[in-house]
Design a protein around this motif. Sequence first.
Motif, PDB file in Angstrom:
ATOM      1  N   UNK A  53     -39.518  15.679 -58.011  1.00  0.00           N
ATOM      2  CA  UNK A  53     -39.708  14.223 -57.924  1.00  0.00           C
ATOM      3  C   UNK A  53     -40.499  13.836 -56.681  1.00  0.00           C
ATOM      4  N   UNK A  54     -40.210  14.477 -55.570  1.00  0.00           N
ATOM      5  CA  UNK A  54     -40.938  14.172 -54.340  1.00  0.00           C
ATOM      6  C   UNK A  54     -42.368  14.722 -54.370  1.00  0.00           C
ATOM      7  N   UNK A  55     -42.563  15.887 -54.931  1.00  0.00           N
ATOM      8  CA  UNK A  55     -43.904  16.469 -54.982  1.00  0.00           C
ATOM      9  C   UNK A  55     -44.855  15.595 -55.808  1.00  0.00           C
ATOM     10  N   UNK A  56     -44.362  15.128 -56.971  1.00  0.00           N
ATOM     11  CA  UNK A  56     -45.213  14.352 -57.872  1.00  0.00           C
ATOM     12  C   UNK A  56     -45.102  12.844 -57.675  1.00  0.00           C
ATOM     13  N   UNK A  57     -44.218  12.392 -56.825  1.00  0.00           N
ATOM     14  CA  UNK A  57     -44.078  10.959 -56.595  1.00  0.00           C
ATOM     15  C   UNK A  57     -43.465  10.235 -57.775  1.00  0.00           C
ATOM     16  N   UNK A  58     -42.467  10.832 -58.391  1.00  0.00           N
ATOM     17  CA  UNK A  58     -41.824  10.254 -59.570  1.00  0.00           C
ATOM     18  C   UNK A  58     -40.819   9.180 -59.146  1.00  0.00           C
ATOM     19  N   UNK A  62     -42.875   8.531 -52.770  1.00  0.00           N
ATOM     20  CA  UNK A  62     -44.206   8.881 -52.261  1.00  0.00           C
ATOM     21  C   UNK A  62     -44.438  10.356 -52.565  1.00  0.00           C
ATOM     22  N   UNK A  63     -45.576  10.668 -53.167  1.00  0.00           N
ATOM     23  CA  UNK A  63     -45.912  12.065 -53.443  1.00  0.00           C
ATOM     24  C   UNK A  63     -46.049  12.812 -52.117  1.00  0.00           C
ATOM     25  N   UNK A  64     -45.393  13.956 -52.029  1.00  0.00           N
ATOM     26  CA  UNK A  64     -45.391  14.738 -50.793  1.00  0.00           C
ATOM     27  C   UNK A  64     -46.132  16.050 -51.000  1.00  0.00           C
ATOM     28  N   UNK A  71     -41.078  21.607 -44.799  1.00  0.00           N
ATOM     29  CA  UNK A  71     -40.442  21.154 -43.562  1.00  0.00           C
ATOM     30  C   UNK A  71     -39.095  20.490 -43.833  1.00  0.00           C
ATOM     31  N   UNK A  72     -39.035  19.632 -44.830  1.00  0.00           N
ATOM     32  CA  UNK A  72     -37.801  18.912 -45.151  1.00  0.00           C
ATOM     33  C   UNK A  72     -36.693  19.874 -45.577  1.00  0.00           C
ATOM     34  N   UNK A  73     -37.040  20.845 -46.417  1.00  0.00           N
ATOM     35  CA  UNK A  73     -36.037  21.758 -46.966  1.00  0.00           C
ATOM     36  C   UNK A  73     -35.896  23.049 -46.160  1.00  0.00           C
TER      37      UNK A  73
END
Length: 106
Positions: A53-58, A62-64, A71-73
């Motif tokens: 969801x974060x990678x694609x901005x679903x 915001x798309x990351x 970094x987050x994980x």
Amino acid sequence: MSNDDDSKSSVGDNMENRTFNAPDSGIENEELERELEKALYRVLSKRDADIICNFYGIAGRRAMSVGELADIYNLTDTRINQIRRSAEEKMRKDDETVELLQYLNA
């Protein structure tokens, strides 16, 4: 994967071509995004669904980039990409997720 072989495109390729949080998306698109998000959390682990969801901005996220997610994980870029590829494979095998993605990309 070659660009001239559409039959081998990944779910991710299709998702990357979709702008999920366009301001003019309307209620119908918002509902489809919610359905897609629910399907992702049903098919994938919470962490993997969060990453997708974060990678694609679903669903208004915001798309990351892979680097931001790493970094987050606290993972490597390579591991994020492995998770993404594995998640895409799982999504391809789930009828509901595939149907939603096909509808969104129509």
